[in-house]
Design a protein around this motif. Structure first.
Motif, PDB file in Angstrom:
ATOM      1  N   VAL A 185       0.840  -1.207   0.000  1.00  0.00           N
ATOM      2  CA  VAL A 185       0.000   0.000   0.000  1.00  0.00           C
ATOM      3  C   VAL A 185       0.868   1.249   0.000  1.00  0.00           C
ATOM      4  O   VAL A 185       0.628   2.187  -0.763  1.00  0.00           O
ATOM      5  N   TRP A 230       2.641   1.660  -3.402  1.00  0.00           N
ATOM      6  CA  TRP A 230       1.669   2.089  -4.413  1.00  0.00           C
ATOM      7  C   TRP A 230       1.377   3.584  -4.241  1.00  0.00           C
ATOM      8  O   TRP A 230       1.352   4.336  -5.216  1.00  0.00           O
ATOM      9  N   ALA A 231       1.173   4.013  -3.007  1.00  0.00           N
ATOM     10  CA  ALA A 231       0.894   5.425  -2.744  1.00  0.00           C
ATOM     11  C   ALA A 231       2.107   6.295  -3.084  1.00  0.00           C
ATOM     12  O   ALA A 231       1.960   7.378  -3.664  1.00  0.00           O
ATOM     13  N   HIS A 286       2.443   7.002  -6.761  1.00  0.00           N
ATOM     14  CA  HIS A 286       1.551   8.072  -7.205  1.00  0.00           C
ATOM     15  C   HIS A 286       2.103   9.453  -6.842  1.00  0.00           C
ATOM     16  O   HIS A 286       1.999  10.397  -7.621  1.00  0.00           O
ATOM     17  N   GLY A 289      -5.453   5.849  -7.883  1.00  0.00           N
ATOM     18  CA  GLY A 289      -4.680   4.763  -7.278  1.00  0.00           C
ATOM     19  C   GLY A 289      -5.224   4.432  -5.898  1.00  0.00           C
ATOM     20  O   GLY A 289      -6.438   4.348  -5.699  1.00  0.00           O
ATOM     21  N   PRO A 290      -4.347   4.269  -4.917  1.00  0.00           N
ATOM     22  CA  PRO A 290      -4.815   3.914  -3.576  1.00  0.00           C
ATOM     23  C   PRO A 290      -5.602   5.046  -2.922  1.00  0.00           C
ATOM     24  O   PRO A 290      -6.362   4.808  -1.983  1.00  0.00           O
ATOM     25  N   TYR A 291      -5.457   6.250  -3.443  1.00  0.00           N
ATOM     26  CA  TYR A 291      -6.179   7.407  -2.905  1.00  0.00           C
ATOM     27  C   TYR A 291      -7.661   7.379  -3.275  1.00  0.00           C
ATOM     28  O   TYR A 291      -8.424   8.183  -2.768  1.00  0.00           O
ATOM     29  N   PHE A 341      -9.403   4.799  -2.415  1.00  0.00           N
ATOM     30  CA  PHE A 341      -9.954   3.998  -1.321  1.00  0.00           C
ATOM     31  C   PHE A 341      -9.722   4.615   0.060  1.00  0.00           C
ATOM     32  O   PHE A 341     -10.468   4.345   0.983  1.00  0.00           O
ATOM     33  N   SER A 342      -8.662   5.367   0.182  1.00  0.00           N
ATOM     34  CA  SER A 342      -8.285   5.975   1.466  1.00  0.00           C
ATOM     35  C   SER A 342      -7.613   7.314   1.184  1.00  0.00           C
ATOM     36  O   SER A 342      -6.798   7.410   0.264  1.00  0.00           O
ATOM     37  N   PRO A 401      -3.351   6.585   2.380  1.00  0.00           N
ATOM     38  CA  PRO A 401      -2.767   5.241   2.259  1.00  0.00           C
ATOM     39  C   PRO A 401      -1.331   5.155   2.769  1.00  0.00           C
ATOM     40  O   PRO A 401      -0.900   4.072   3.193  1.00  0.00           O
ATOM     41  N   GLY A 427      -0.801   2.285   5.377  1.00  0.00           N
ATOM     42  CA  GLY A 427       0.169   1.223   5.096  1.00  0.00           C
ATOM     43  C   GLY A 427       1.279   1.136   6.124  1.00  0.00           C
ATOM     44  O   GLY A 427       1.652   0.044   6.560  1.00  0.00           O
TER      45      GLY A 427
END
Length: 156
Positions: A57, A60-61, A64, A85-87, A89-90, A93, A97
């Motif tokens: 996580v 991945w963040a 970005h 991207g992960p942003y 969902f949260s 991140p 993470g």
């Protein structure tokens, strides 16, 4: 793109090492205080799974962030509002993470009650820090941030 991924991985190896160090110090404190370890196969599997998830996580963040020319660690507000991207969902991140998954994972891996307590106790401080950052983001990005915050959770 490969350079961005490599930079993201290297950055997060440091976070992984810090989480393991905190867990190790917690386990050491446990031994000084006479607190028994709860280490077990199940705890170790859960710990390794959380460490891996957290590392993924955060990486991945970070990818970005670097793709948008931003710094992962910055004392100044960012110039771009990332919502992909992960942003998606949260809103956080990187914190999720590292401060949640990796720190809890390391504590479980080493079976440290003290490391679990340290992790749990620092989360309200991190949440307060995040809320302060969100005020800055709202000032910087206005309605765009407000709309993003309405559709995306702070943590999960």
């Amino acid at each position: 793109m490969i350079a961005v991924i490599a930079k993201s991985i290297l950055h997060n190896i440091g976070v992984l090492l810090v989480s393991l160090l905190v867990a190790y110090l917690g386990a050491y404190a446990d031994s000084l205080l006479g607190i028994a370890s709860f280490a077990s196969v199940v705890a170790r599997i859960a710990g390794c799974s959380l460490l891996a998830l957290g590392f993924f996580v955060r990486t991945w963040a970070a990818v970005h962030f670097y793709q948008h020319g931003l710094r992962v660690v910055s004392l100044r507000p960012q110039a771009v509002l990332i919502t992909s991207g992960p942003y998606r969902f949260s809103r956080n991140p990187l914190y999720l993470g590292g401060n949640v998954f990796m720190f809890f994972g390391a504590a479980l891996l080493l079976g440290s009650v003290t490391a679990l307590a340290i992790t749990a106790l620092h989360l309200p401080l991190i949440d307060r820090f995040i809320r302060r950052e969100e005020v800055q983001l709202e000032q910087e990005f206005g309605e765009a941030f407000v709309n993003y915050a309405k559709r995306t959770r702070r943590w999960l």
